[in-house]
Write a protein that holds these residues in place. Structure first.
Motif, short mmCIF file in Angstrom:
data_model
loop_
_atom_site.label_atom_id
_atom_site.label_comp_id
_atom_site.label_asym_id
_atom_site.label_seq_id
_atom_site.Cartn_x
_atom_site.Cartn_y
_atom_site.Cartn_z
N PHE A 1 0.82 -1.21 0.00
CA PHE A 1 0.00 0.00 0.00
C PHE A 1 0.86 1.26 0.00
CE2 PHE A 1 -2.29 3.36 2.28
CZ PHE A 1 -3.45 3.43 1.52
N ASN A 2 1.99 1.23 0.71
CA ASN A 2 2.85 2.41 0.82
C ASN A 2 3.49 2.80 -0.52
OD1 ASN A 2 2.38 2.59 3.60
ND2 ASN A 2 3.94 1.04 3.97
N GLU B 1 -0.61 3.25 -3.37
CA GLU B 1 -1.92 3.14 -2.73
C GLU B 1 -3.09 3.20 -3.71
OE1 GLU B 1 -3.14 7.34 -0.94
OE2 GLU B 1 -1.17 6.70 -0.26
N SER B 2 -2.93 3.91 -4.83
CA SER B 2 -4.04 4.03 -5.76
C SER B 2 -4.35 2.73 -6.50
CB SER B 2 -3.78 5.15 -6.77
OG SER B 2 -2.67 4.82 -7.59
N TYR B 3 -3.38 1.82 -6.61
CA TYR B 3 -3.59 0.55 -7.31
C TYR B 3 -3.66 -0.64 -6.36
CZ TYR B 3 -2.97 2.77 -11.80
OH TYR B 3 -3.13 3.56 -12.91
N THR B 4 -3.54 -0.42 -5.06
CA THR B 4 -3.60 -1.51 -4.10
C THR B 4 -5.06 -1.87 -3.86
OG1 THR B 4 -1.57 -0.75 -3.04
CG2 THR B 4 -2.94 -2.26 -1.78
N PRO B 5 -5.41 -3.14 -4.03
CA PRO B 5 -6.83 -3.53 -3.87
C PRO B 5 -7.28 -3.47 -2.42
CG PRO B 5 -5.47 -5.46 -4.20
CD PRO B 5 -4.57 -4.28 -4.39
N LYS B 6 -8.59 -3.26 -2.27
CA LYS B 6 -9.22 -3.35 -0.96
C LYS B 6 -9.94 -4.69 -0.82
CE LYS B 6 -9.79 1.57 -0.62
NZ LYS B 6 -10.63 2.69 -0.91
N GLU B 7 -10.16 -5.32 -1.97
CA GLU B 7 -10.86 -6.61 -1.99
C GLU B 7 -10.22 -7.50 -3.06
OE1 GLU B 7 -15.43 -7.60 -1.64
OE2 GLU B 7 -14.99 -6.66 -3.56
N ILE B 8 -10.02 -8.75 -2.71
CA ILE B 8 -9.47 -9.73 -3.66
C ILE B 8 -10.54 -10.78 -3.89
CG2 ILE B 8 -7.67 -11.45 -4.07
CD1 ILE B 8 -5.94 -9.79 -2.06
N VAL C 1 -11.90 -11.79 -0.30
CA VAL C 1 -11.14 -11.42 0.89
C VAL C 1 -10.99 -9.90 0.94
CG1 VAL C 1 -8.90 -11.61 2.05
CG2 VAL C 1 -9.84 -13.58 0.84
N GLN C 2 -11.28 -9.30 2.08
CA GLN C 2 -11.09 -7.87 2.29
C GLN C 2 -9.68 -7.64 2.85
OE1 GLN C 2 -13.54 -5.69 1.42
NE2 GLN C 2 -14.79 -7.44 0.81
N VAL C 3 -8.98 -6.64 2.35
CA VAL C 3 -7.66 -6.28 2.87
C VAL C 3 -7.65 -4.77 3.14
CG1 VAL C 3 -6.39 -8.16 1.79
CG2 VAL C 3 -6.70 -6.05 0.54
N SER C 4 -6.88 -4.36 4.14
CA SER C 4 -6.80 -2.96 4.51
C SER C 4 -5.33 -2.53 4.57
CB SER C 4 -7.47 -2.74 5.87
OG SER C 4 -7.35 -1.40 6.26
N GLU C 5 -4.95 -1.68 3.63
CA GLU C 5 -3.59 -1.15 3.54
C GLU C 5 -2.52 -2.24 3.70
OE1 GLU C 5 -3.10 2.27 6.04
OE2 GLU C 5 -4.91 3.23 5.26
N PRO C 6 -2.58 -3.27 2.85
CA PRO C 6 -1.65 -4.40 2.98
C PRO C 6 -0.21 -4.04 2.61
CG PRO C 6 -2.87 -4.58 0.94
CD PRO C 6 -3.44 -3.40 1.68
#
Length: 101
Positions: free
Chosen positions: A24-25, A28-35, A52-57
């Protein structure tokens, strides 16, 4: 617009996990929130296996393929107990020609 990764295997492949490296760091604009993992024999018959939900992985995300009722009833369609070459895992697997993440 969501981004997808599509993988087509030349013959049916056994898939038990999907692993993705996300940071995410760095982006962040291309990091998914859901897979979402979908499988099928072609692009046209994809069925959702898991979500699967992910938060700032940051790091490796491992998505296990769930054990389906069909796999349990048929013993995974394979004689696992007597197969020395099969590494038993507690999650499920799917044999497929096509996977989309």
């Amino acid at each position: 617009q969501p981004h997808t990764i599509s993988i087509q295997f030349p013959k049916r492949a056994t898939v038990s996990q999907v692993c993705l490296y996300l940071d995410f760091n760095l982006d962040e604009s291309y990091t998914p929130k859901e897979i979402i993992v979908k499988v099928g024999m072609t692009f046209h018959d994809l069925e959702e296996l898991t979500r699967v939900q992910v938060s700032e992985p940051v790091g490796w995300i491992v998505v296990d393929i769930p054990v389906s009722a069909e796999q349990t009833a048929r013993g995974h369609g394979h004689d696992i107990e007597n197969d020395e070459n099969f590494n038993h895992v507690d999650h499920g697997f799917v044999r497929t020609h096509f996977i989309q993440i």
